[in-house]
Design a protein around this motif. Structure first.
Motif, mmCIF file in Angstrom:
data_model
loop_
_atom_site.group_PDB
_atom_site.id
_atom_site.type_symbol
_atom_site.label_atom_id
_atom_site.label_comp_id
_atom_site.label_asym_id
_atom_site.label_seq_id
_atom_site.Cartn_x
_atom_site.Cartn_y
_atom_site.Cartn_z
ATOM 1 N N GLU A 109 31.699 -4.928 10.179
ATOM 2 C CA GLU A 109 32.429 -6.199 10.325
ATOM 3 C C GLU A 109 33.029 -6.362 11.724
ATOM 4 O O GLU A 109 34.189 -6.761 11.874
ATOM 5 C CB GLU A 109 33.559 -6.283 9.275
ATOM 6 C CG GLU A 109 33.194 -5.887 7.850
ATOM 7 C CD GLU A 109 33.522 -4.441 7.528
ATOM 8 O OE1 GLU A 109 33.442 -3.594 8.441
ATOM 9 O OE2 GLU A 109 33.837 -4.129 6.375
ATOM 10 N N HIS A 110 32.246 -6.071 12.761
ATOM 11 C CA HIS A 110 32.777 -6.114 14.129
ATOM 12 C C HIS A 110 33.136 -7.529 14.566
ATOM 13 O O HIS A 110 34.165 -7.763 15.201
ATOM 14 C CB HIS A 110 31.766 -5.488 15.094
ATOM 15 C CG HIS A 110 31.503 -4.047 14.791
ATOM 16 N ND1 HIS A 110 32.379 -3.048 15.150
ATOM 17 C CD2 HIS A 110 30.493 -3.439 14.126
ATOM 18 C CE1 HIS A 110 31.905 -1.875 14.732
ATOM 19 N NE2 HIS A 110 30.764 -2.097 14.100
ATOM 20 N N ARG A 111 32.281 -8.476 14.221
ATOM 21 C CA ARG A 111 32.528 -9.855 14.643
ATOM 22 C C ARG A 111 33.790 -10.399 13.956
ATOM 23 O O ARG A 111 34.647 -11.008 14.598
ATOM 24 C CB ARG A 111 31.314 -10.708 14.283
ATOM 25 C CG ARG A 111 31.338 -12.073 14.890
ATOM 26 C CD ARG A 111 30.039 -12.813 14.550
ATOM 27 N NE ARG A 111 29.942 -14.032 15.328
ATOM 28 C CZ ARG A 111 30.600 -15.139 15.047
ATOM 29 N NH1 ARG A 111 31.398 -15.181 14.002
ATOM 30 N NH2 ARG A 111 30.464 -16.205 15.799
ATOM 31 N N ALA A 112 33.890 -10.138 12.663
ATOM 32 C CA ALA A 112 35.048 -10.623 11.906
ATOM 33 C C ALA A 112 36.348 -10.043 12.479
ATOM 34 O O ALA A 112 37.324 -10.773 12.695
ATOM 35 C CB ALA A 112 34.913 -10.249 10.431
ATOM 36 N N ALA A 135 44.038 -7.046 4.311
ATOM 37 C CA ALA A 135 42.982 -8.057 4.460
ATOM 38 C C ALA A 135 41.604 -7.418 4.316
ATOM 39 O O ALA A 135 41.346 -6.361 4.884
ATOM 40 C CB ALA A 135 43.101 -8.723 5.827
ATOM 41 N N GLU A 136 40.739 -8.067 3.537
ATOM 42 C CA GLU A 136 39.328 -7.652 3.421
ATOM 43 C C GLU A 136 38.471 -8.698 4.117
ATOM 44 O O GLU A 136 38.835 -9.875 4.146
ATOM 45 C CB GLU A 136 38.918 -7.586 1.940
ATOM 46 C CG GLU A 136 39.652 -6.524 1.148
ATOM 47 C CD GLU A 136 39.302 -6.557 -0.355
ATOM 48 O OE1 GLU A 136 38.614 -7.499 -0.799
ATOM 49 O OE2 GLU A 136 39.733 -5.644 -1.060
ATOM 50 N N TYR A 137 37.323 -8.285 4.639
ATOM 51 C CA TYR A 137 36.450 -9.239 5.338
ATOM 52 C C TYR A 137 34.975 -8.877 5.257
ATOM 53 O O TYR A 137 34.152 -9.464 5.946
ATOM 54 C CB TYR A 137 36.887 -9.390 6.810
ATOM 55 C CG TYR A 137 37.537 -8.139 7.375
ATOM 56 C CD1 TYR A 137 36.764 -7.051 7.748
ATOM 57 C CD2 TYR A 137 38.923 -8.041 7.471
ATOM 58 C CE1 TYR A 137 37.359 -5.893 8.228
ATOM 59 C CE2 TYR A 137 39.529 -6.876 7.951
ATOM 60 C CZ TYR A 137 38.741 -5.810 8.332
ATOM 61 O OH TYR A 137 39.326 -4.665 8.785
ATOM 62 N N ASP A 138 34.607 -7.896 4.442
ATOM 63 C CA ASP A 138 33.183 -7.558 4.347
ATOM 64 C C ASP A 138 32.466 -8.483 3.366
ATOM 65 O O ASP A 138 33.086 -9.094 2.496
ATOM 66 C CB ASP A 138 32.973 -6.083 3.954
ATOM 67 C CG ASP A 138 33.537 -5.734 2.585
ATOM 68 O OD1 ASP A 138 34.603 -6.273 2.219
ATOM 69 O OD2 ASP A 138 32.926 -4.919 1.870
ATOM 70 N N ALA A 139 31.162 -8.591 3.541
ATOM 71 C CA ALA A 139 30.348 -9.488 2.723
ATOM 72 C C ALA A 139 29.355 -8.680 1.892
ATOM 73 O O ALA A 139 29.340 -7.439 1.936
ATOM 74 C CB ALA A 139 29.612 -10.472 3.623
ATOM 75 N N LEU A 140 28.550 -9.394 1.114
ATOM 76 C CA LEU A 140 27.576 -8.783 0.207
ATOM 77 C C LEU A 140 26.159 -9.016 0.718
ATOM 78 O O LEU A 140 25.906 -10.017 1.395
ATOM 79 C CB LEU A 140 27.694 -9.428 -1.183
ATOM 80 C CG LEU A 140 28.982 -9.152 -1.951
ATOM 81 C CD1 LEU A 140 29.235 -10.257 -2.973
ATOM 82 C CD2 LEU A 140 28.886 -7.798 -2.646
ATOM 83 N N GLU A 149 53.430 -5.021 7.960
ATOM 84 C CA GLU A 149 52.178 -4.670 8.635
ATOM 85 C C GLU A 149 51.048 -5.499 8.065
ATOM 86 O O GLU A 149 51.030 -5.790 6.869
ATOM 87 C CB GLU A 149 51.822 -3.195 8.352
ATOM 88 C CG GLU A 149 52.644 -2.191 9.113
ATOM 89 C CD GLU A 149 52.124 -0.770 8.898
ATOM 90 O OE1 GLU A 149 51.221 -0.571 8.053
ATOM 91 O OE2 GLU A 149 52.623 0.130 9.577
ATOM 92 N N LEU A 150 50.128 -5.870 8.916
ATOM 93 C CA LEU A 150 48.863 -6.432 8.458
ATOM 94 C C LEU A 150 47.831 -5.342 8.674
ATOM 95 O O LEU A 150 47.642 -4.879 9.808
ATOM 96 C CB LEU A 150 48.511 -7.676 9.284
ATOM 97 C CG LEU A 150 47.098 -8.229 9.115
ATOM 98 C CD1 LEU A 150 46.854 -8.687 7.687
ATOM 99 C CD2 LEU A 150 46.865 -9.396 10.064
ATOM 100 N N VAL A 151 47.205 -4.883 7.598
ATOM 101 C CA VAL A 151 46.207 -3.828 7.727
ATOM 102 C C VAL A 151 44.838 -4.401 7.378
ATOM 103 O O VAL A 151 44.644 -4.929 6.276
ATOM 104 C CB VAL A 151 46.526 -2.619 6.813
ATOM 105 C CG1 VAL A 151 45.498 -1.506 7.024
ATOM 106 C CG2 VAL A 151 47.930 -2.083 7.079
ATOM 107 N N GLY A 152 43.922 -4.342 8.312
ATOM 108 C CA GLY A 152 42.550 -4.795 8.085
ATOM 109 C C GLY A 152 41.753 -3.662 7.473
ATOM 110 O O GLY A 152 41.622 -2.591 8.071
ATOM 111 N N THR A 153 41.261 -3.884 6.250
ATOM 112 C CA THR A 153 40.615 -2.809 5.490
ATOM 113 C C THR A 153 39.134 -3.129 5.285
ATOM 114 O O THR A 153 38.791 -4.009 4.510
ATOM 115 C CB THR A 153 41.306 -2.635 4.118
ATOM 116 O OG1 THR A 153 41.169 -3.857 3.375
ATOM 117 C CG2 THR A 153 42.789 -2.331 4.271
ATOM 118 N N PRO A 154 38.252 -2.422 5.954
ATOM 119 C CA PRO A 154 36.817 -2.718 5.849
ATOM 120 C C PRO A 154 36.197 -2.187 4.553
ATOM 121 O O PRO A 154 36.831 -1.421 3.817
ATOM 122 C CB PRO A 154 36.235 -1.976 7.058
ATOM 123 C CG PRO A 154 37.175 -0.861 7.332
ATOM 124 C CD PRO A 154 38.539 -1.337 6.908
ATOM 125 N N ALA A 155 34.974 -2.626 4.311
ATOM 126 C CA ALA A 155 34.088 -1.982 3.328
ATOM 127 C C ALA A 155 34.665 -1.888 1.923
ATOM 128 O O ALA A 155 34.733 -0.807 1.342
ATOM 129 C CB ALA A 155 33.699 -0.587 3.833
#
Ligand SMILES: [Zn+2]
Ligand SMILES: [Zn+2]
Length: 387
Positions: free
Chosen positions: A37-40, A81-86, A121-127
């Motif tokens: 999720e580099h772009r996101a 925050a989540e931002y990965d897709a399917l 805190e805002l934590v960006g959590t991938p995957a």
């Protein structure tokens, strides 16, 4: 109440809302899979930096995890925050919208950071969809100094709590011996028989299983050709339960099914238990009460309960180490299933805009309320320690 809705809304001018909406659409058009999720992350970080926040990258050793923080040093409440897709259905779980909801909540709450006694805190959590990024972050100690964690997910209805089962994933591989299936079948050891036997044993086990548990599997390899006794068979299983104890107990019984089948057929079994265990969601009533008190102010009301629709998420791992809430906000018409093209369309549609804004308000109000009230914060932590 430690804050007024008006104060929060003033921190949320229309132009900022438009920027969140635009980024939500942008992420939707460019879905990225787990850990890619580099772009996101670039887009979200740019948005935060525009507001003067410093964005820490590579949090917990993950290239697509990040953290921003406001308030005094020391303990903090984390907004996740989540931002990965399917694969195939893109943002069929609406994580493009989740991330913007949480960013909106963080920006609103951050606008009052000077009044805070505890940080946010805002934590960006991938995957989340595959790999379990939050589990990796938990193991890396990212939530060690966190007082509590909050997340909001899109759904077809608004619910403050929905049980999330823990899930253990395993691969069973049986090794047998190939032989001509007609000329010398007695020379062979049939690995596929062990696999089929395992599915039969698991099907029988289901009758003795509690209704809030789940077992499901697929045959990943069942042999090469019908005229060869299969020398190799592979099956993947997911085993789910509502508590750590029930999940692991059921997992041991499923492994026993595979072992028994290996003994019965003479095949050799190899069990690979995968690292990405999603733990069950541990409920925290004190934290749920804070959100419940703010539902009306955010313009939300709970929808019909759906106790049988039991999924899993790596938010469960976070909930085992700190008080956690994972609320659901209606962003699609009732009856729209997640992980579908319909839900993906809803996550970009103008109708979900209201859900995004309401979710951001709910979380910002709840975070600030919680931090402004030491008694509530203490009750939340005490409940967590007691369970
Ligand atoms: Zn999903
Ligand atoms: Zn999701």
């Amino acid at each position: 109440m430690g804050t007024s809705l008006e104060k929060l809304l003033s921190a949320f001018p229309a132009s900022e809302l438009e920027r969140l909406i635009a980024t939500r659409r942008d992420l939707h058009r460019h879905p990225e899979l787990a850990y890619e999720e580099h772009r996101a992350v670039g887009r979200i970080a740019a948005l935060l930096e525009k507001h003067g926040h410093t964005v820490e990258r590579n949090v917990g050793g993950l290239a697509t995890a990040f953290r921003a923080r406001v308030g005094p040093p020391g303990p903090a409440v984390a907004l996740l925050a989540e931002y990965d897709a399917l694969p195939d259905v893109g943002h069929g779980c609406g994580h493009n919208l989740i991330s913007m909801t949480i960013v909106g909540a963080f920006l609103s709450a951050a606008a009052q950071a000077k009044d805070l006694q505890v940080g946010i805190e805002l934590v960006g959590t991938p995957a989340e969809e595959r790999g379990g990024g939050k589990g990796v972050l938990v193991e890396a100690g990212v939530f060690r100094d966190v007082d509590g964690a909050m997340m909001i997910h899109g759904f077809d209805r608004t619910l403050l709590h929905q049980d999330l089962l823990g899930v253990v994933r395993a691969t069973f591989e049986w090794a047998g011996k190939a032989a001509h299936a007609s000329a010398d079948p007695w020379e062979g050891v049939n690995a596929l028989d062990a696999c089929v036997q395992t599915f039969n044993a698991v099907s029988m086990l289901r009758q003795q299983m509690r209704p809030d548990c789940r077992i499901h599997g697929v045959v990943a390899d069942g042999g090469a050709a019908a005229n060869i006794i299969p020398e190799r068979a592979v099956a993947d299983f997911n085993v789910r339960g509502p508590s750590l104890a029930s999940m692991w107990a059921l997992y041991r019984r499923v492994v026993a099914c595979a072992e028994a089948a290996a003994v019965a057929t003479g095949a050799r079994l190899t069990v690979t238990q995968h690292r990405d265990v999603y733990e069950p969601l541990k409920r925290n009533q004190a934290l749920l009460d804070v959100f419940a008190d703010n539902l009306g102010a955010a313009g939300l009301g709970e929808g019909p309960p759906a106790p049988d629709r039991l999924a899993s998420s790596d938010i469960g791992n976070v909930s085992q180490v700190t008080p956690t809430i994972h609320a659901w906000i209606a962003i699609a018409p009732l009856g729209t299933a997640i992980h579908t093209r319909e839900f993906a369309a809803a996550a970009a549609a103008p109708g979900a805009r209201a859900g995004l804004l309401a979710g951001a308000k709910l979380m910002a109000l709840s975070a600030v309320d919680l931090l402004a009230d030491p008694a509530r914060l203490a009750a939340m932590k005490e409940e967590f320690r007691g369970r």
